[in-house]
Design a protein around this motif. Structure first.
Motif, PDB file in Angstrom:
ATOM      1  N   LEU A  79       0.809  -1.216   0.000  1.00 47.55           N
ATOM      2  CA  LEU A  79       0.000   0.000   0.000  1.00 47.55           C
ATOM      3  C   LEU A  79       0.842   1.265   0.000  1.00 47.55           C
ATOM      4  CD1 LEU A  79      -2.901  -0.895   2.456  1.00 47.55           C
ATOM      5  CD2 LEU A  79      -3.047  -0.565  -0.011  1.00 47.55           C
ATOM      6  N   LEU A  80       1.961   1.279   0.725  1.00 50.26           N
ATOM      7  CA  LEU A  80       2.778   2.485   0.795  1.00 50.26           C
ATOM      8  C   LEU A  80       3.268   2.858  -0.595  1.00 50.26           C
ATOM      9  CD1 LEU A  80       4.815   1.842   4.056  1.00 50.26           C
ATOM     10  CD2 LEU A  80       2.932   3.449   3.713  1.00 50.26           C
ATOM     11  N   GLY A  81       3.074   4.098  -0.941  1.00 48.79           N
ATOM     12  CA  GLY A  81       3.451   4.599  -2.252  1.00 48.79           C
ATOM     13  C   GLY A  81       2.368   4.446  -3.294  1.00 48.79           C
ATOM     14  N   ALA A  82       1.331   3.668  -2.998  1.00 51.45           N
ATOM     15  CA  ALA A  82       0.233   3.495  -3.955  1.00 51.45           C
ATOM     16  C   ALA A  82      -0.650   4.732  -3.954  1.00 51.45           C
ATOM     17  CB  ALA A  82      -0.591   2.263  -3.593  1.00 51.45           C
ATOM     18  N   GLY A  83      -1.311   4.988  -5.086  1.00 53.07           N
ATOM     19  CA  GLY A  83      -2.256   6.092  -5.170  1.00 53.07           C
ATOM     20  C   GLY A  83      -3.601   5.696  -4.595  1.00 53.07           C
ATOM     21  N   ILE A  84      -4.280   6.651  -3.975  1.00 52.86           N
ATOM     22  CA  ILE A  84      -5.576   6.359  -3.368  1.00 52.86           C
ATOM     23  C   ILE A  84      -6.573   5.857  -4.402  1.00 52.86           C
ATOM     24  CG2 ILE A  84      -6.373   8.751  -3.601  1.00 52.86           C
ATOM     25  CD1 ILE A  84      -7.902   8.382  -1.015  1.00 52.86           C
ATOM     26  N   TRP A  85      -6.413   6.304  -5.651  1.00 47.17           N
ATOM     27  CA  TRP A  85      -7.339   5.917  -6.699  1.00 47.17           C
ATOM     28  C   TRP A  85      -7.228   4.429  -7.068  1.00 47.17           C
ATOM     29  CZ3 TRP A  85      -3.256   9.252  -7.101  1.00 47.17           C
ATOM     30  CH2 TRP A  85      -2.133   8.798  -7.787  1.00 47.17           C
ATOM     31  N   GLU A  86      -6.148   3.782  -6.611  1.00 45.94           N
ATOM     32  CA  GLU A  86      -5.971   2.376  -6.943  1.00 45.94           C
ATOM     33  C   GLU A  86      -6.923   1.479  -6.171  1.00 45.94           C
ATOM     34  OE1 GLU A  86      -1.899   1.031  -7.129  1.00 45.94           O
ATOM     35  OE2 GLU A  86      -1.177   3.068  -7.508  1.00 45.94           O
ATOM     36  N   TYR A  87      -7.534   1.986  -5.085  1.00 50.67           N
ATOM     37  CA  TYR A  87      -8.532   1.187  -4.381  1.00 50.67           C
ATOM     38  C   TYR A  87      -9.812   1.957  -4.081  1.00 50.67           C
ATOM     39  CZ  TYR A  87      -6.811   3.597  -0.182  1.00 50.67           C
ATOM     40  OH  TYR A  87      -6.446   4.539   0.737  1.00 50.67           O
ATOM     41  N   ASP A  88      -9.812   3.263  -4.296  1.00 50.99           N
ATOM     42  CA  ASP A  88     -11.006   4.084  -4.069  1.00 50.99           C
ATOM     43  C   ASP A  88     -11.658   4.358  -5.431  1.00 50.99           C
ATOM     44  OD1 ASP A  88     -12.954   5.920  -3.530  1.00 50.99           O
ATOM     45  OD2 ASP A  88     -11.717   7.165  -2.225  1.00 50.99           O
ATOM     46  N   GLU A  89     -12.837   3.757  -5.671  1.00 48.80           N
ATOM     47  CA  GLU A  89     -13.489   3.874  -6.975  1.00 48.80           C
ATOM     48  C   GLU A  89     -14.124   5.240  -7.200  1.00 48.80           C
ATOM     49  OE1 GLU A  89     -16.232   0.683  -7.396  1.00 48.80           O
ATOM     50  OE2 GLU A  89     -14.674  -0.797  -7.836  1.00 48.80           O
ATOM     51  N   SER A  90     -14.184   6.075  -6.164  1.00 47.55           N
ATOM     52  CA  SER A  90     -14.832   7.369  -6.314  1.00 47.55           C
ATOM     53  C   SER A  90     -13.878   8.447  -6.821  1.00 47.55           C
ATOM     54  CB  SER A  90     -15.434   7.809  -4.973  1.00 47.55           C
ATOM     55  OG  SER A  90     -14.403   8.031  -4.018  1.00 47.55           O
ATOM     56  N   ILE A  91     -12.603   8.150  -6.991  1.00 46.42           N
ATOM     57  CA  ILE A  91     -11.620   9.156  -7.378  1.00 46.42           C
ATOM     58  C   ILE A  91     -10.687   8.570  -8.415  1.00 46.42           C
ATOM     59  CG2 ILE A  91      -9.990   8.504  -5.559  1.00 46.42           C
ATOM     60  CD1 ILE A  91     -10.713  12.081  -6.744  1.00 46.42           C
ATOM     61  N   ASP A  92     -10.210   9.403  -9.313  1.00 47.22           N
ATOM     62  CA  ASP A  92      -9.168   8.981 -10.235  1.00 47.22           C
ATOM     63  C   ASP A  92      -7.963   9.903 -10.053  1.00 47.22           C
ATOM     64  OD1 ASP A  92      -9.798  11.379 -11.523  1.00 47.22           O
ATOM     65  OD2 ASP A  92     -11.016  10.393 -13.035  1.00 47.22           O
ATOM     66  N   GLU A  93      -6.876   9.595 -10.732  1.00 42.29           N
ATOM     67  CA  GLU A  93      -5.634  10.329 -10.505  1.00 42.29           C
ATOM     68  C   GLU A  93      -5.790  11.809 -10.838  1.00 42.29           C
ATOM     69  OE1 GLU A  93      -0.840   9.842 -11.474  1.00 42.29           O
ATOM     70  OE2 GLU A  93      -2.322   8.537 -12.438  1.00 42.29           O
ATOM     71  N   ASP A  94      -6.594  12.089 -11.866  1.00 43.17           N
ATOM     72  CA  ASP A  94      -6.768  13.484 -12.257  1.00 43.17           C
ATOM     73  C   ASP A  94      -7.605  14.270 -11.247  1.00 43.17           C
ATOM     74  OD1 ASP A  94      -5.336  12.980 -14.544  1.00 43.17           O
ATOM     75  OD2 ASP A  94      -7.115  12.522 -15.750  1.00 43.17           O
ATOM     76  N   GLY A  95      -8.357  13.568 -10.398  1.00 45.45           N
ATOM     77  CA  GLY A  95      -9.218  14.264  -9.463  1.00 45.45           C
ATOM     78  C   GLY A  95      -8.619  14.476  -8.087  1.00 45.45           C
ATOM     79  N   TYR A 142     -14.625   1.299  -1.695  1.00 45.01           N
ATOM     80  CA  TYR A 142     -13.270   0.753  -1.739  1.00 45.01           C
ATOM     81  C   TYR A 142     -13.294  -0.607  -2.422  1.00 45.01           C
ATOM     82  CZ  TYR A 142     -11.325   4.280   1.446  1.00 45.01           C
ATOM     83  OH  TYR A 142     -10.882   5.445   2.001  1.00 45.01           O
ATOM     84  N   ARG A 143     -12.189  -0.891  -3.126  1.00 49.76           N
ATOM     85  CA  ARG A 143     -12.035  -2.158  -3.823  1.00 49.76           C
ATOM     86  C   ARG A 143     -10.938  -2.992  -3.158  1.00 49.76           C
ATOM     87  NH1 ARG A 143     -11.491  -0.152  -8.303  1.00 49.76           N
ATOM     88  NH2 ARG A 143      -9.229   0.008  -8.292  1.00 49.76           N
ATOM     89  N   ARG A 144     -11.256  -4.217  -2.757  1.00 54.48           N
ATOM     90  CA  ARG A 144     -10.304  -5.097  -2.103  1.00 54.48           C
ATOM     91  C   ARG A 144      -9.373  -5.747  -3.125  1.00 54.48           C
ATOM     92  NH1 ARG A 144     -15.297  -6.505   0.491  1.00 54.48           N
ATOM     93  NH2 ARG A 144     -15.359  -5.860   2.684  1.00 54.48           N
ATOM     94  N   ALA A 145      -8.358  -6.425  -2.594  1.00 52.58           N
ATOM     95  CA  ALA A 145      -7.391  -7.107  -3.454  1.00 52.58           C
ATOM     96  C   ALA A 145      -8.060  -8.208  -4.265  1.00 52.58           C
ATOM     97  CB  ALA A 145      -6.254  -7.694  -2.604  1.00 52.58           C
ATOM     98  N   ASP A 146      -9.134  -8.820  -3.728  1.00 52.56           N
ATOM     99  CA  ASP A 146      -9.809  -9.891  -4.456  1.00 52.56           C
ATOM    100  C   ASP A 146     -10.832  -9.367  -5.455  1.00 52.56           C
ATOM    101  OD1 ASP A 146     -11.863  -8.983  -2.877  1.00 52.56           O
ATOM    102  OD2 ASP A 146     -12.082 -10.827  -1.716  1.00 52.56           O
ATOM    103  N   GLY A 147     -10.939  -8.046  -5.599  1.00 54.95           N
ATOM    104  CA  GLY A 147     -11.857  -7.456  -6.569  1.00 54.95           C
ATOM    105  C   GLY A 147     -13.210  -7.075  -6.003  1.00 54.95           C
ATOM    106  N   SER A 148     -13.566  -7.555  -4.828  1.00 55.85           N
ATOM    107  CA  SER A 148     -14.840  -7.184  -4.217  1.00 55.85           C
ATOM    108  C   SER A 148     -14.782  -5.742  -3.723  1.00 55.85           C
ATOM    109  CB  SER A 148     -15.175  -8.127  -3.053  1.00 55.85           C
ATOM    110  OG  SER A 148     -14.201  -8.031  -2.031  1.00 55.85           O
TER     111      SER A 148
END
Length: 786
Positions: free
Chosen positions: A127-143, A163-169
């Protein structure tokens, strides 16, 4: 390396880090110095070698750096309680029941707690260094910039996300976002909490409220005395919609045949409602089990149900779960109400109570309408009613063609008396001067009305008959055995001389206005039992409506319209289509695009898509059709080479309120301005569709026609090309996101260049907004009535 031995450059770099241990990325250090990223990396490596900074890699190629606290390099007991405020704070975060992460200005994670790692299913390193948009479906990198802008310690921001889990749920969360105080760089803390349970509770509460609303609405309808089958159909549709099930059924128990008839329902295969039956006594069946159980029977999954099996009606429709309950008391049930779904699912006690409540409403309505034996008898007499239904249809067509009250009343009596079922029909209205009933018209055997006098004075013995009661109560009065009925005593001699055995007096009324009563006489007993009475009740409504329409034509107001309804039976036969025309197709809007070409927009159910395609292949002026099957029902664009009826009617000052092909028949409702020539419009429709029949002609009062007038006003403001560009773009989904069709595709449809399309569209948009928003236009536009 002691502090004094650090170079000026290294001391400058070290000063960027605070003692709280807040990490920075290489990019952030380079930007604050400012120097190149490579130079910053070299300085940071030297500070690590000097034991002044700690570092770790994050992601695929990233790295973070931080200044260790004085105790970071000392041995200590990890189980000991933190002593410093910083340690206590960090411990609270780490063991918090909420998900907590710290973001940098780019929206990347620089710190996470174990709860977030556990909920998302990622390790801390991942998780460290990852962007919030990689698991938060309400935001993208541009936002990210928009999300973090304007935040402060005193101005947190709260919102819901997914939020999106590692298993896709995924799961819903409530996020509180705030800027971190005391940090030398931009840091933001996101505190998130799983709100799945809260949302589920809110949905359950909404479902319970909706169920109570439906019960109240159906209860009110039942008390209004609506047609029983109509109430059953409404109940089935309401239960299926409220519980979100695929099917709902109302089974009518025939105790003599030991079977249940599927009397009303939704979702079932076409044609089986009214004909399919289920055994009421089959061993170990759900129906027989339900008939012996006072409370609702709930099935979560038929494949594992140990108590009983499902009948063919359910198994043939792939039913897996459902709720069923008896209608009426356990010792004398009328039938069964059931809701079913094709997927296994759990129904709550509230769901079961809801179905039971609807069943109780139906039981009450059934008791109000008739006994169980009478309902069975009605089904047995359906064949005998065919003649009467035919008479009613003839009367309906006849009154449609008449223009005055006298002509309507004469047509009614003549059609009734012309059958073998009735010997006499007459219509009377109250003469207020004498308080007696004046005979307005009659047909059939002559002489009877000359020998009788009917009074509406309650003190007069001549007011005890069915005609006076019908006029006084506004309800149909039926006598099925005149020889034993004391109400006919004042007219006993003429009744016996003409051989009348049954009579019915049907009030003619519309919207509270009583126009009189139509009286029908038959030489057979029990001629007007429940089903036959239901049909003659419709007669009073038809005649009252027709007379009301004729009367209104004398003094039309500007808010009144003439409504015409047409029908073409069996579209397939009319247009020589080999296959059946199935499903439902609506024709909503017509757009002229020039050169005698038009675009028609509407919707088509799954079954209707193929039918519409076949019509395009058969009808020469139907050139092509394009479907958007992503919509439900599918939307379509139909290209016509001849003026469609929808467009031609507009030239007469009218519009098509609704046009639909359903169950193989085509129905069209037309609204005309008061000054329009109805005869010409009717001729126009008949010329376009030789097999068309007019079902209804009536005057209606509109309450919300302001929007139509605004549309017409805007239509007069725009040029034909501007109107075509705007309407085609709208119906083709050009203003939606993502766009249903591109500008190039719409331009091809209109047969113009994309630049030309854009030019017409921009001018149309400007004129529309000028008309809607400018002060002078607002004063000019006709106001919509509310």
């Amino acid at each position: 390396m002691p502090a004094g031995s650090l170079t000026t450059a290294l001391r400058e770099t070290l000063s960027l880090f605070d003692r709280a241990g807040t990490p920075l990325t290489t990019t952030e250090v380079a930007a604050q110095l400012p120097i190149g990223r490579r130079s910053a990396y070299e300085r940071l490596e030297r500070l690590v070698e000097a034991d002044r900074l700690d570092t770790k890699s994050v992601g695929a190629s990233g790295r973070i750096w931080w200044q260790p606290s004085p105790v970071d390099h000392e041995e200590r007991d990890d189980t000991a309680t933190p002593d410093s405020p910083t340690e206590r704070f960090e411990s609270l975060i780490e063991h918090s029941p909420d998900m907590i992460d710290v973001l940098d200005a780019d929206g990347r994670l620089v710190s996470v707690n174990r709860r977030l790692c556990m909920e998302l299913g990622y390790s801390e390193a991942a998780l460290l260094g990852a962007g919030i948009w990689e698991y938060d479906e309400s935001i993208d990198e541009d936002g990210v910039e928009t999300l973090l802008s304007g935040l402060s310690v005193d101005d947190p921001r709260s919102f819901e996300a997914r939020y999106r889990r590692a298993d896709g749920s995924t799961f819903p969360v409530e996020v509180n976002l705030i800027r971190l105080a005391g940090s030398s760089t931009d840091r933001f803390v996101a505190i998130s909490r799983d709100i799945s349970d809260r949302n589920r509770d809110e949905r359950a509460l909404r479902d319970r409220v909706r169920q109570q609303e439906v019960v109240t609405e159906l209860g009110t309808r039942g008390l209004e005395g609506v047609d029983l089958d109509a109430l059953m159909a409404e109940a089935a549709a309401a239960v299926a919609e409220t519980l979100d099930t695929d099917y709902c059924k109302v089974l009518d128990l025939d105790t003599e045949a030991d079977e249940l008839l599927l009397r009303q329902g939704v979702g079932w295969e076409e044609g089986i409602v009214g004909s399919a039956t289920v055994s009421a006594v089959e061993n170990e069946s759900q129906a027989s089990h339900t008939l012996q159980t006072e409370s609702a029977v709930v099935v979560n999954d038929f494949t594992t149900e140990p108590r009983f099996s499902g009948p063919d009606l359910l198994t043939d429709h792939d039913v897996r779960s459902g709720i069923s309950t008896i209608i009426g008391p356990l010792d004398s049930p009328w039938g069964i109400l059931g809701a079913h779904d094709t997927a296994p699912r759990e129904f709550s006690d509230h769901d079961a109570n809801f179905v039971q409540s609807v069943a109780n409403i139906l039981a009450t309505a059934i008791n109000r309408h008739a006994s169980d034996q009478q309902l069975v008898a009605q089904r047995e007499r359906v064949g005998a009613l065919n003649d009467l239904n035919g008479v009613i249809r003839e009367i309906t067509n006849a009154v449609i063609d008449q223009s005055t009250r006298a002509e309507i009343e004469a047509a009614v009596c003549e059609r009734l008396a012309a059958t073998d079922s009735y010997q006499l029909a007459w219509i009377g209205a109250v003469d207020r001067a004498s308080n007696t009933v004046e005979i307005r018209t009659e047909a059939g055997v002559s002489g009877y009305t000359d020998e009788i006098t009917v009074s509406v004075d309650s003190e007069d013995p001549l007011s005890g008959g069915p005609t006076a009661r019908a006029l006084q109560t506004g309800e149909t009065q039926v006598v099925n055995d005149i020889p034993t009925n004391a109400g006919h005593d004042p007219w006993r001699d003429p009744v016996e001389s003409y051989g009348f055995r049954s009579s019915a007096a049907i009030p003619i009324a519309h919207e509270g206005t009583m126009y009189g009563a139509v009286n029908i006489y038959a030489d057979r007993s029990n001629a007007f039992e429940r089903q036959e009475r239901a049909v003659i009740d419709q007669l009073g409504e038809v005649v009252g409506h027709a007379i009301a329409a004729a009367e209104r034509k004398r003094a039309l107001l500007s808010t009144e319209l003439t409504e015409l309804e047409f029908r073409i039976r069996d579209v397939a036969a009319t247009f020589d289509v080999t296959a059946d025309i199935e499903g439902t197709t609506t024709f909503d809007t017509v757009v002229p695009i020039g050169d005698d070409e038009f675009l028609v927009y509407g919707t088509a159910t799954d079954a209707a898509v193929d039918s519409l395609t076949q019509l395009v292949a058969v009808l020469p002026h139907w050139q092509a059709v394009d479907f958007d099957t992503d919509d439900d029902p599918a939307s379509f664009e139909l290209r016509l080479s001849d003026p469609p009826i929808l467009s031609e009617i507009a030239s007469y000052g009218g519009y098509v309120e609704g046009a639909v092909i359903e169950d193989g028949d085509y129905r069209m409702t037309i609204h005309l301005a008061p000054t329009a020539d109805v005869g010409q419009v009717a001729d126009l429709v008949r010329a376009a569709y030789p097999n068309v029949e007019m079902l209804r002609r009536q005057q209606i009062t509109t309450q919300h026609d302001g929007f139509r007038r605004i549309q017409r006003h805007l239509g007069e403001t725009l040029t034909d090309r501007q109107s075509a560009a705007l309407e085609t773009a709208y119906h083709a989904g050009y203003f939606e996101w993502p766009r249903g069709h591109s500008a190039t595709e719409i331009a091809d449809t209109l047969g113009v260049a994309p630049a030309t399309f854009h030019q017409h569209l921009r001018k149309a948009e400007k004129r529309v907004f000028d008309e809607l928003l400018s002060t002078t236009s607002q004063q000019r536009l006709p106001a919509a009535r509310h």
